[in-house]
Structures are given as C-alpha cells and as structure tokens.
Design an enzyme around this catalytic site. Structure first.
Site, PDB file in Angstrom:
ATOM      1  N   GLU A   1      -9.663   4.394   6.312  1.00 60.00           N
ATOM      2  CA  GLU A   1      -8.825   4.818   7.445  1.00 60.00           C
ATOM      3  C   GLU A   1      -9.617   5.599   8.495  1.00 60.00           C
ATOM      4  O   GLU A   1      -9.478   5.346   9.688  1.00 60.00           O
ATOM      5  CB  GLU A   1      -7.620   5.618   6.951  1.00 60.00           C
ATOM      6  CG  GLU A   1      -6.648   4.808   6.085  1.00 60.00           C
ATOM      7  CD  GLU A   1      -6.132   3.544   6.752  1.00 60.00           C
ATOM      8  OE1 GLU A   1      -6.305   3.370   7.978  1.00 60.00           O
ATOM      9  OE2 GLU A   1      -5.551   2.693   6.031  1.00 60.00           O
TER      10      GLU A   1
ATOM     11  N   GLY B   1       3.320   2.229  10.917  1.00 60.27           N
ATOM     12  CA  GLY B   1       3.131   1.418  12.118  1.00 60.27           C
ATOM     13  C   GLY B   1       2.881  -0.041  11.787  1.00 60.27           C
ATOM     14  O   GLY B   1       3.466  -0.938  12.393  1.00 60.27           O
ATOM     15  N   ALA B   2       1.999  -0.282  10.819  1.00 59.24           N
ATOM     16  CA  ALA B   2       1.649  -1.662  10.477  1.00 59.24           C
ATOM     17  C   ALA B   2       0.828  -1.654   9.199  1.00 59.24           C
ATOM     18  O   ALA B   2       0.439  -0.595   8.708  1.00 59.24           O
ATOM     19  CB  ALA B   2       0.832  -2.286  11.606  1.00 59.24           C
ATOM     20  N   MET B   3       0.572  -2.870   8.681  1.00 61.16           N
ATOM     21  CA  MET B   3      -0.165  -2.979   7.418  1.00 61.16           C
ATOM     22  C   MET B   3      -1.115  -4.170   7.460  1.00 61.16           C
ATOM     23  O   MET B   3      -0.741  -5.273   7.846  1.00 61.16           O
ATOM     24  CB  MET B   3       0.844  -3.112   6.270  1.00 61.16           C
ATOM     25  CG  MET B   3       0.212  -3.303   4.913  1.00 61.16           C
ATOM     26  SD  MET B   3      -0.767  -1.845   4.424  1.00 61.16           S
ATOM     27  CE  MET B   3      -1.998  -2.638   3.402  1.00 61.16           C
ATOM     28  N   GLU B   4      -2.342  -3.902   7.004  1.00 61.84           N
ATOM     29  CA  GLU B   4      -3.443  -4.855   7.172  1.00 61.84           C
ATOM     30  C   GLU B   4      -3.570  -5.897   6.072  1.00 61.84           C
ATOM     31  O   GLU B   4      -4.680  -6.391   5.825  1.00 61.84           O
ATOM     32  CB  GLU B   4      -4.749  -4.055   7.249  1.00 61.84           C
ATOM     33  CG  GLU B   4      -5.192  -3.385   5.924  1.00 61.84           C
ATOM     34  CD  GLU B   4      -4.788  -1.924   5.759  1.00 61.84           C
ATOM     35  OE1 GLU B   4      -3.811  -1.509   6.402  1.00 61.84           O
ATOM     36  OE2 GLU B   4      -5.443  -1.216   4.983  1.00 61.84           O
ATOM     37  N   ASN B   5      -2.488  -6.307   5.402  1.00 61.99           N
ATOM     38  CA  ASN B   5      -2.573  -7.319   4.343  1.00 61.99           C
ATOM     39  C   ASN B   5      -3.486  -8.467   4.770  1.00 61.99           C
ATOM     40  O   ASN B   5      -3.421  -8.934   5.900  1.00 61.99           O
ATOM     41  CB  ASN B   5      -1.188  -7.905   4.070  1.00 61.99           C
ATOM     42  CG  ASN B   5      -0.127  -6.835   4.006  1.00 61.99           C
ATOM     43  OD1 ASN B   5      -0.209  -5.949   3.188  1.00 61.99           O
ATOM     44  ND2 ASN B   5       0.830  -6.901   4.921  1.00 61.99           N
TER      45      ASN B   5
ATOM     46  N   GLU C   1       0.849  -1.184   0.000  1.00 62.85           N
ATOM     47  CA  GLU C   1       0.000   0.000   0.000  1.00 62.85           C
ATOM     48  C   GLU C   1       0.891   1.242   0.000  1.00 62.85           C
ATOM     49  O   GLU C   1       1.848   1.277   0.780  1.00 62.85           O
ATOM     50  CB  GLU C   1      -0.913   0.038   1.226  1.00 62.85           C
ATOM     51  CG  GLU C   1      -1.901   1.180   1.128  1.00 62.85           C
ATOM     52  CD  GLU C   1      -2.881   1.261   2.319  1.00 62.85           C
ATOM     53  OE1 GLU C   1      -2.802   0.404   3.202  1.00 62.85           O
ATOM     54  OE2 GLU C   1      -3.684   2.177   2.316  1.00 62.85           O
TER      55      GLU C   1
ATOM     56  N   GLU D   1      -5.473  -2.747  12.719  1.00 57.83           N
ATOM     57  CA  GLU D   1      -5.183  -3.593  11.542  1.00 57.83           C
ATOM     58  C   GLU D   1      -6.183  -4.736  11.455  1.00 57.83           C
ATOM     59  O   GLU D   1      -6.632  -5.093  10.371  1.00 57.83           O
ATOM     60  CB  GLU D   1      -3.749  -4.137  11.594  1.00 57.83           C
ATOM     61  CG  GLU D   1      -2.657  -3.083  11.738  1.00 57.83           C
ATOM     62  CD  GLU D   1      -2.754  -1.927  10.768  1.00 57.83           C
ATOM     63  OE1 GLU D   1      -3.274  -2.105   9.655  1.00 57.83           O
ATOM     64  OE2 GLU D   1      -2.331  -0.811  11.149  1.00 57.83           O
TER      65      GLU D   1
END
Ligand code: B3K
Ligand code: ZN
Length: 884
Positions: free
Chosen positions: A325, A266-270, A126, A303
């Site tokens: 978001e 911070g993080a990624m919601e794959n 992303e 996430e």
C-alpha cells in the site's frame, strides 16, 4: 469483562504455512436462496515441516455440507468444525481436499466475502473475506492457481466474471449458464474475485510496449454506461505511465473493472478483475466534482499499479501491508503529479497527512508503518500504513535519487516476482541496487509517532557563515515509550534579498553538481546536528523541508516577515504554500487570544497584504493560489493545539473572524477574480478549468462569508451551474453562510433534481451534515430516516454520519454531548451490520484527549460501546485501545 487484548496477533509469531495449495478449483452455484460452493484444493505438505501437523483451514459464517479427501468423504469424527476453523487431523502429504459449503450472500451485510449489492453478486476478500466463501488457508503467503466455475440463471445474471481468462462458457441442460475462468498467475485468496449480474460494459484496448493487445472493460449497471469514459481514459494513461516510469507491463489479455454501489472501501485490486466503489469509477459533470474526477484518476491508477506492487509481488503477512500500500500510494501520487500540477498534488497529500495521519500517530491507535500486532486487521488500513508508508518510500526515493530508486524497484520486482515477501525484502532490494545503507532508515517502519524536527540558526556576518542546528525527537506512543533517532532527509535552500542563494556547505566535496547550486538535501540522522554554510553574504531566511521531504513536524521560529518572503519568493512551491499556512496559523491563534481576552478581532495586515498579492498576481497558477488562500481547517488547528488544549468553539470563532476579515478587506480583488475566472464553454475536468473553478469558488466563499449581499452571487451560481462542482460550491456557501431562507429552497431543489443519482445525493447529505447551525443534529437524525439514506450502504453512512463527525467539529463537539451521542448510536447499530464501517466511523471519538472540557463526555460514549454485548472485534479493538 473480556481479556484486554482478545485474539491479538503478533508479527513475532509469524510461521510459514504447513501446507501449500498448488491449485484451487472452485465451483459456485448461485441460487435464489443459497449459494453452494464446492472447492477442490490440491494440497501439499510443506517440505519444511517436521512430522504430520493437522490441517487447519479458515472458515466463517458458512455451513459445511461435505468434506472429502481424494474423493472419499470424511467421517464426522475425522474433522472438527469450529466458529472459524475446520481442523482435519490426518492429511496425506499430498492430496485433493474437497469441501462443499452453503452460504447466503443475500444476508451478508458485512460486505466481506460474497455478498449482494442491488441485483448483483460480488466479492471483497481482502484482507480475510475469502474465509466467508469456503474453507481455505486464507493467508497471503499461500499462493495458488485458481480455476473458477460459476453457474447461474442467465436471465438474472447474464454476466459471470472471475479472475484471469475466460476458459469455457456453456448452457446446461437445466437452462443455467455455466462459465469457467482460469487465472494462470498464482495468487493469494485475498485477490480472488467473482461478479454475477445484469451488467453492461464499455470496451477499449491497450497495446503494451511488448505488443500485447489487452481488452479493457468497465462493467456497470445499464444506467451508468455513459459515465465510464474518464475511468477508461485514466486506465490507459496509467498503463502507459507504469511502462514508462517503472518499466511495468500488463500481463494478461484482459483487464476488467466492475462498479458496485455497496462497497466498504474505494476499490479492490483483484487480479484482472478490479472491483470499484461506484463513487471511485463513475464520472459525469452533474454527479462528480472536479476533485471527484481527480480521485477517480488516482484510484484507477492505484488499483492498476497493484498488478505489480501487490499482485505479482505480494505480502507475506498482513503486518507487511504497507509493502504494497505505501509503495502503491507513492506510485499513484507520482502518476497524478505527472498528469497535473506536481506542487498542487503534493500540497493536497501533505494536508491529508497532517490532518488524518498526524492525529492517528498522536492518538491511542498509533502504530508503526509495519505494525507489531493487531486484533482486527481491517482496522489497520490506515493513514499510517497508506500515507505515511508512501512518505517512507518517498524518502527512499529522495535518499537514492530517481535512477538508483528505479534500479531498486526493478531488482525488487525481478527478484520477488511470484513471491509473498516483506518490507525487509523491499529495503534489501533498494540497498543492493543502490549501495546505500538503509540500516538506520528501517526505524521508520518500526517506530510509531511523528518525529519533531527542531531547527535553530546563527548568522556570523564577519565570518560570512550561516549555521543550521537540527535536533530531532519523537513523542512516546502506545507500547513505545522511547524512540531512537530516524534518518530525516531535509531538502532546503536559503532565501536572500534577491532570491535563493547559491549554497556552499562546509565539508562538502565540490563537484559540478553541487557547486553553488541553490538546493541541498541535508541528512539528519543524529539526535542533534549542525550544518555550516560558507560565503553567505547576508542573513538568509531558511527554506526548510522543501517538497515536504520527510513526514515530520517542523519547529523553526519563523517571523511573519520571513514567512511572507518565503510565500512570495522561494523557489519551492511547497514551501511557498506551507509558509502561507504557517502565517495563517499564527494569525488565527493571535485572533483566538484576542477573543479570549475580550478584545475585538484584529487581523494582521501582513496576512491581508499577502492574500491581496496572491489574488492580484495573474502570473500565478490559480490552483496554487486557491491552495495558498485556503485557511487551515478547524481539525488541523485542533491538532496543532495539542492534547487537552483544543477549544473547538474558540478555534471556530477565530478562524471565522480571519475568514471574514479577508472577505471584507479584499472584497474588491475577490470579486474581480470571481468575475474573471468564470469558465465559458463546456465543462471539462481539465487542469486549467479545475484551477479556475477552485479559485473562483474560494473567492465566492470569502465574499459571502463576509457580506450577506454576496449570497445572491451564490444563489445565481447555483441556479445557472452546468456542473456539480459549481452547483455544490454555491449550495455549500448558502448552507454555511446563509439563513434558512437562503438554503432551504436550493437544498430541496438539489434533491428533486438529482434524487435518481445516488452519488449526487451523497454530496447533498454531506452538505447538510456540515452546516454550522445548531439545528444540524436534528437534521442529521431526520436524514437518517430519509428514503435517500441506508445504513447498509457505506457511501451514505460516510457521507452523512462521517461527514458530520469528521467535518463539522463545531457541532460534533457540542457542549451538551449530543454530537457524540449521535455518533455512538450510529456505531452501535452498525456494529451488527457492518463492523468494518462501524470501527472506521468511530475515529473522531478516539481523539478525546485533545478536546478541552469534552474528554469525559467523549469517554462516556466510548464506555457505553465497550459495555455492549456482541461487540465486533473491529469496534472492540478501537474502543478498548482508545480507553486505555
Ligand atoms: N487493497 C484494497 C483495500 C482492501 C481493504 C480491506 N479492508 C484497496 C487498495 O488499497 O487498493
Ligand atoms: Zn492499495
């Protein structure tokens, strides 16, 4: 000179894709020197397309080895490869297109696409990173079912992960391990993920309300295996909460989380393979602060919640980013509020909004929650899209009420499951389910800038009426000189001598719910409006914008007496805190004027008395007391001063004088609280312990800031602490209020004790970056050469350079411009390494219009950047827009 807006992309130009990709098969061969990616894309021309348009695939930074259609390699003249596209003129209506490409993830320092972090490979796609992996229709409205095969050396990469379920695993004749993953849910390319590494994991299970048993795993480097419990616990609580509050269940048998040290965000919601910055997943009392524990909980939840708000229902295009978001931040904020103190969570969020988002909204990068255009989408992962977007969703929640909001969200998920949709679709679902017309409300998505809500009042003792007059306005923002009135829900009450008054609003139908209760939500949707309250026996103090019911600036001329009354007696916790803030702002600016006219600082007794009362009332939640006793930050005070008016040194001096007066005058109660609140027993990130530590450490700061003899308390606390929160609080007190003799030894002690823990070292870097002494710039420069620092690691850059530019206003804005120079040099270097981080780091320089006597210096640094060759689009966009 370049064009003013190279490559700007406009929402108005959106067109549905010409081709769809029903299925995507990817094959990765991960080698030492290179990675070979082979794709098979099952393409279909959209039935809405006339004629035979060419196929234009996105692709960057890779070498195309072969392209074929239905297994027939294409001749070189049948396609065209450009810097960021592969164009094939003649493509059948339906076919399998295959590309073989070579990439070098080990050289990819942008941390977008496939890259190496320590010994592992991982991805971040992303928004538009997938195009660095293979040629593709890299846009969120192309959703496809992915099957992914990975081949690698099992000694180096025993763990090979991708989205969905593990489908097959085998050892090949050449000794390589081969695994295949299949994700049954169609998804856009930005949710693709791959991880390869020598990782270990902790495992747990969660049984969904529908009876599905889900395996939960957190993968980390072996040394971090003991730091996953809090994240795992947070994950399980998030899964349960989303079922209970939003009716959302998890939809696969496996949910994986991987911790990576080099990560831009911070993080990624794959889908089913969340990738996290180590700082947002690992927890240990010695490397994580109390706030860090809370942050891990909220990011894990955020996430996870994306599985529905983002993945099952995704965005049609990147202008709709807030659709996922803003909604997901609202969801995670509600989750955190339910897990801890609702008021404290709200206060923290509003503080962030007022510093980060209000400034953005008043600056050169101001944009609506749904932007109209961008040059680089990565620059739009902003406080406006996230935090203001969440406030907009919160207002819908307020306008509809919880039941109708829930019906709206149910309808949204049901209607759009498996689709890529728009903010408009979200609003329609909310309207259809509730019957509430949101036509005018839509302006919140389209207009930038923070509205101002001006409130004046009249009391008529004879008629026993009290009238509130509201008027709203919104300052111009780039490209939007005129604004229309928005819908502002203003939650309120009236405070009388004996507490909150029963309310009777003229013209309001009286029913059981509203009859005389003490709380109302007034809807302000006109440029100006009046509300009359009847049967009001005394002149009340208005309690306005309760719970911060709208992201606006409130302008009501509160007297200090009125603020003190609200602080101690209003029913609404947010208003109590906000009144304390307003009182402190008034007192600090009074002191600033005194100092400016050569007088000695004289701090209003009313503030001191209010603080004393807060310290002495043992019935109050210590976490709330700590929030209420925290003075507004220098950045917030600068923001309030307005354009051209912020005098950093004067703000610092005035704030410091007030801080010292509190520390001096209230030394007795502060010391008593400091002693009482000592936590005995083992460290736990429980609400009770966190509250006690936050107030205790605040007391320590006041004491040591006012009287050097209390530095000994800090030194003692530093030596005795069994957790990072207390150790770091003490270290910061020594570093901010002590002399070199006080901080030198503890700082080197901290490093020698914790140098093996990167996350603890990051706090050490920030502590030094925030020191007020004049030596800080030289120290930051020195630290940039320290073995603990690495410009390629975003956490370190944020901690040191970001900590300095963002949280040390006194030194960043030094009159000799050295602070600005330091930031510009770091940005210039990072521009070639990691453009996303470079552009983010720049934010403090974009605020040049605020700072009195500094604008030319700040602009000069921006101009130097503008003149650089090879400026990334990310930095180019921020620099040029800031200079306009
Ligand atoms: N969606 C990601 C952010 C990706 C950032 C790309 N530049 C994290 C989140 O908001 O959950
Ligand atoms: Zn998100």
């Amino acid at each position: 000179m370049r064009d003013a807006t190279p490559g700007a992309i406009y929402l108005a130009d959106y067109r549905a894709p010409d081709f769809l990709i029903n299925r995507t098969e990817l094959h990765f061969h991960l080698g030492e020197e290179e990675t070979i990616v082979t794709s098979r894309l099952h393409l279909l021309r959209s039935c809405e397309v006339d004629g035979t348009p060419p196929l234009v695939l996105n692709g960057q930074d890779m070498e195309l080895l072969q392209v074929s259609i239905d297994n027939e390699p294409l001749a070189p003249e049948a396609f065209e490869v450009n810097d960021d596209t592969l164009v094939i003129a003649d493509v059948p209506e339906q076919c399998v297109l295959s590309c073989r490409t070579r990439i070098r993830p080990q050289d990819n320092t942008s941390l977008e696409g496939l890259y190496r972090s320590h010994s592992m490979y991982c991805t971040q796609c992303e928004a538009e990173g997938f195009r660095k992996i293979t040629y593709y229709l890299d846009r969120p409205d192309v959703m496809s079912v992915f099957t992914v095969t990975i081949e690698a050396d099992p000694d180096q990469f025993p763990v090979l992960l991708s989205n969905g379920n593990l489908f097959a695993s085998t050892t090949l004749d050449n000794g390589l391990q081969q695994v295949t993953w299949h994700d049954p849910f169609p998804k856009p390319s930005y949710l693709f993920a791959l991880v390869a590494g020598d990782l270990e994991h902790v495992e747990d299970t969660f049984t969904t309300a529908g009876g599905r048993e889900v395996t939960l795993r957190i993968y980390v480097e072996p040394k971090d295996l003991g730091k996953c419990a809090h994240a795992m616990d947070s994950l399980k609580r998030s899964m349960r909460w989303d079922e209970e509050v939003f009716g959302r269940e998890y939809d696969l048998d496996i949910f994986n989380v991987v911790a990576v040290d080099d990560f831009n965000m911070g993080a990624m919601e794959n889908k089913s393979l969340n990738i996290f910055n180590t700082s947002c997943v690992l927890c240990d009392p010695d490397i994580t602060t109390d706030q860090g524990y809370q942050r891990v909980e909220s990011i894990v939840a955020h996430e996870y919640f994306h599985n529905w708000s983002g993945n099952r229902v995704t965005c049609r295009d990147w202008f709709q980013l807030s659709l996922k978001e803003g909604f997901t931040v609202f969801r995670d904020a509600e989750f955190s509020a339910d897990m801890g103190s609702r008021t404290v969570k709200r206060v923290e969020d509003v503080s962030l909004l007022r510093t980060a988002q209000f400034t953005e909204d008043a600056g050169p990068m101001a944009h609506p929650v749904r932007p109209d255009s961008y040059i680089e989408i990565n620059n739009f992962y902003t406080a406006t899209v996230y935090e203001k977007g969440a406030e907009v969703v919160r207002m819908i929640h307020t306008l509809l009420g919880p039941e109708r909001f829930r019906s709206g969200s149910d309808l949204y998920f049901q209607r759009h499951d498996g689709q890529a949709v728009t903010c408009e679709d979200f609003l329609c679902a909310m309207e259809d389910a509730s019957g509430v017309d949101l036509t005018q409300f839509r302006r919140w998505y389209a207009q930038a800038g923070t509205p101002q809500l001006r409130v004046r009042d009249r009391y008529d003792a004879d008629a026993r009426t009290y009238t509130l007059e509201f008027s709203q306005s919104c300052p111009p923002t780039p490209g939007q000189p005129q604004k229309q009135p928005v819908v502002i829900p203003c939650a309120m009450g009236l405070l009388g001598d004996a507490g909150n008054l029963p309310l009777r609003l003229r013209g309001e139908p009286v029913d059981a719910e509203t009859a005389d209760n003490t709380h109302r939500v007034l809807i302000i949707d006109q440029p100006s409006q009046e509300f009359v309250f009847e049967n009001v026996a005394e002149r009340p103090v208005p309690s306005l914008l309760r719970g911060f019911s709208a992201p606006v600036r409130l302008d009501y001329p509160y007297s200090r007496e009125a603020l003190c009354q609200l602080m101690s007696r209003d029913d609404d916790g947010f208003v109590r805190w906000d009144s304390a803030q307003t009182l402190a702002v008034q007192v600090i600016s009074e002191v600033q004027e005194q100092l400016a006219t050569g007088q000695a600082a004289s701090v209003d007794d009313m503030l001191l008395a209010a603080c004393a009362q807060l310290l002495e009332d043992a019935t109050l939640d210590p976490a709330m007391v700590a929030e209420m006793l925290t003075l507004p930050s220098e950045n917030y005070l600068a923001e309030l001063a307005g354009e051209g008016a912020a005098d950093v040194e004067a703000i610092h001096a005035a704030r410091r004088a007030v801080q010292q007066a509190i520390g001096r005058e209230l030394a007795g109660p502060l010391l008593a609280r400091y002693r009482e609140l000592e936590v005995t027993g083992d460290y736990a990130p429980s609400g009770e312990q966190i509250a006690a530590r936050s107030l205790r450490n605040l007391c320590l700061g006041y004491l040591a800031g006012a009287d050097a003899q209390h530095l000994a308390l800090a030194a003692g606390q530093f030596a005795a602490a069994d957790n990072l929160t207390d150790r770091l609080a003490a270290l910061r007190v020594l570093a901010c209020h002590g002399s070199e003799a006080d901080w030198q030894q503890p700082l080197s002690r901290f490093y020698s004790d914790w140098q093996h823990e990167a996350l603890a070292v990051n706090h050490w870097l920030t502590t030094q970056a925030m020191m007020p002494d004049a030596g800080v710039i030289a120290r930051v420069r020195e630290l940039m050469q320290h073995p603990a620092f690495d410009l390629r690691n975003p956490n370190k850059v944020r901690s040191l350079v970001g900590g300095f530019a963002g949280h040390n206003p006194l030194n960043f804005h030094r009159a000799d411009g050295e602070g600005y120079r330091l930031l510009r040099e770091a940005v210039a270097e990072l521009n070639g390494i990691n453009p996303q981080i470079a552009a983010r780091l720049l934010a403090p320089l974009t605020r040049w219009r605020y700072y009195r006597g500094r604008a030319d210096l700040m602009r000069a640094e921006l101009e130097k950047l503008a003149g650089m060759e090879d400026l990334s689009p990310d930095v180019y966009e921020v620099v040029t827009k800031s200079l306009q």
